[in-house]
Design a protein around this motif. Structure first.
Motif, PDB file in Angstrom:
ATOM      1  N   ILE A  70       0.833  -1.206   0.000  1.00 22.07           N
ATOM      2  CA  ILE A  70       0.000   0.000   0.000  1.00 22.07           C
ATOM      3  C   ILE A  70       0.869   1.257   0.000  1.00 22.07           C
ATOM      4  CG2 ILE A  70      -1.632   1.353   1.372  1.00 22.07           C
ATOM      5  CD1 ILE A  70      -2.931  -1.285   2.199  1.00 22.07           C
ATOM      6  N   VAL A  74       0.414   4.204  -2.668  1.00 18.04           N
ATOM      7  CA  VAL A  74       0.119   5.571  -2.233  1.00 18.04           C
ATOM      8  C   VAL A  74       1.205   6.530  -2.711  1.00 18.04           C
ATOM      9  CG1 VAL A  74      -0.080   7.081  -0.201  1.00 18.04           C
ATOM     10  CG2 VAL A  74      -1.306   4.906  -0.264  1.00 18.04           C
ATOM     11  N   TRP A  86      -8.265  10.402  -1.856  1.00 24.31           N
ATOM     12  CA  TRP A  86      -8.398   8.952  -1.962  1.00 24.31           C
ATOM     13  C   TRP A  86      -8.723   8.372  -0.599  1.00 24.31           C
ATOM     14  CZ3 TRP A  86      -5.188   5.815   0.884  1.00 24.31           C
ATOM     15  CH2 TRP A  86      -4.046   6.432   1.427  1.00 24.31           C
ATOM     16  N   SER A  87      -9.312   7.176  -0.611  1.00 21.92           N
ATOM     17  CA  SER A  87      -9.579   6.452   0.629  1.00 21.92           C
ATOM     18  C   SER A  87      -9.515   4.952   0.349  1.00 21.92           C
ATOM     19  CB  SER A  87     -10.942   6.821   1.205  1.00 21.92           C
ATOM     20  OG  SER A  87     -11.981   6.362   0.365  1.00 21.92           O
ATOM     21  N   LEU A  88      -9.286   4.185   1.400  1.00 19.68           N
ATOM     22  CA  LEU A  88      -9.200   2.735   1.293  1.00 19.68           C
ATOM     23  C   LEU A  88      -9.855   2.141   2.526  1.00 19.68           C
ATOM     24  CD1 LEU A  88      -7.994   0.307  -0.296  1.00 19.68           C
ATOM     25  CD2 LEU A  88      -5.964   0.550   1.138  1.00 19.68           C
ATOM     26  N   ALA A 101     -11.529   0.857  -2.630  1.00 16.59           N
ATOM     27  CA  ALA A 101     -10.753   2.097  -2.755  1.00 16.59           C
ATOM     28  C   ALA A 101     -11.558   3.120  -3.543  1.00 16.59           C
ATOM     29  CB  ALA A 101      -9.439   1.826  -3.466  1.00 16.59           C
ATOM     30  N   VAL A 103     -10.642   6.782  -5.485  1.00 20.22           N
ATOM     31  CA  VAL A 103      -9.626   7.751  -5.904  1.00 20.22           C
ATOM     32  C   VAL A 103     -10.288   8.725  -6.865  1.00 20.22           C
ATOM     33  CG1 VAL A 103      -7.440   8.101  -7.130  1.00 20.22           C
ATOM     34  CG2 VAL A 103      -7.729   6.103  -5.647  1.00 20.22           C
ATOM     35  N   GLN A 107     -14.129   4.339  -8.089  1.00 17.10           N
ATOM     36  CA  GLN A 107     -13.998   3.287  -7.086  1.00 17.10           C
ATOM     37  C   GLN A 107     -13.612   1.953  -7.699  1.00 17.10           C
ATOM     38  OE1 GLN A 107     -17.727   2.417  -5.107  1.00 17.10           O
ATOM     39  NE2 GLN A 107     -18.824   3.536  -6.688  1.00 17.10           N
ATOM     40  N   GLY A 113      -5.350  -4.580  -0.511  1.00 17.38           N
ATOM     41  CA  GLY A 113      -5.562  -3.134  -0.493  1.00 17.38           C
ATOM     42  C   GLY A 113      -4.818  -2.407  -1.597  1.00 17.38           C
ATOM     43  N   LEU A 117      -6.451  -0.088  -4.573  1.00 14.47           N
ATOM     44  CA  LEU A 117      -6.017   1.296  -4.750  1.00 14.47           C
ATOM     45  C   LEU A 117      -5.480   1.528  -6.166  1.00 14.47           C
ATOM     46  CD1 LEU A 117      -5.779   3.982  -3.266  1.00 14.47           C
ATOM     47  CD2 LEU A 117      -3.506   3.300  -2.537  1.00 14.47           C
ATOM     48  N   CYS A 118      -4.709   0.581  -6.688  1.00 14.80           N
ATOM     49  CA  CYS A 118      -4.192   0.694  -8.059  1.00 14.80           C
ATOM     50  C   CYS A 118      -5.334   0.723  -9.069  1.00 14.80           C
ATOM     51  CB  CYS A 118      -3.248  -0.457  -8.378  1.00 14.80           C
ATOM     52  SG  CYS A 118      -1.640  -0.325  -7.566  1.00 14.80           S
ATOM     53  N   MET A 121      -7.071   4.066  -8.918  1.00 14.35           N
ATOM     54  CA  MET A 121      -6.182   5.088  -9.480  1.00 14.35           C
ATOM     55  C   MET A 121      -6.175   5.014 -11.005  1.00 14.35           C
ATOM     56  SD  MET A 121      -2.069   5.670  -8.764  1.00 14.35           S
ATOM     57  CE  MET A 121      -1.767   3.930  -8.663  1.00 14.35           C
TER      58      MET A 121
END
Length: 141
Positions: A70, A74, A86-88, A101, A103, A107, A113, A117-118, A121
């Motif tokens: 992560i 990030v 952003w949030s996770l 996630a 961003v 979503q 995680g 997130l990737c 993003m």
């Protein structure tokens, strides 16, 4: 950076992945505009970085484990889009952990995680790339 369709396909790969993948790491770095040199399979040794290297300015650095870590994901997000929110979150349902996630209002979810997130993003970058040409055409007229 790659076309929106390529970014969305890569986001789908992140969501479908069940574990970290060094090929996926290299593909994510390439999609975000980095020059990547993958580790040749015939040059396996202690001094050869796993996954390969990427160019940042005039320096070559070891490819980060963006699909597993992560902090690396990030860091990449902050480098490429420092002003995006952003949030996770981790959600546990029936002994199965899933990460969600968000961003820049895009979503995604994943088993890890960093992968969630990737994926979010990449979806956010795809959305920005799809909107940018339309705005440019509208500004000309």
């Amino acid at each position: 950076m790659h076309r929106p369709e390529h970014l969305l396909a890569l986001a789908d790969r992140c969501e479908a992945a069940r574990k970290p993948d060094r090929t996926l790491d290299a593909d994510i770095y390439e999609a975000l505009g980095f020059n990547v040199r993958r580790k040749p399979s015939h040059l396996v040794g202690r001094r050869t970085p796993p996954g390969g290297i990427y160019q940042e300015g005039a320096l070559w650095k070891t490819l980060g484990t963006v699909s597993a870590n992560i902090d690396v994901a990030v860091g990449l997000l902050r480098q490429k889009a420092p002003d995006w929110r952003w949030s996770l979150q981790s959600m546990a349902v029936d002994d199965t952990a899933t990460f969600h996630a968000l961003v820049a209002e895009c979503q995604a979810s994943g088993t890890i995680g960093a992968l969630a997130l990737c994926a979010a993003m990449l979806r956010a970058f795809a959305g920005r790339r799809a909107v940018a040409p339309a705005r440019a055409e509208g500004e000309r007229g």
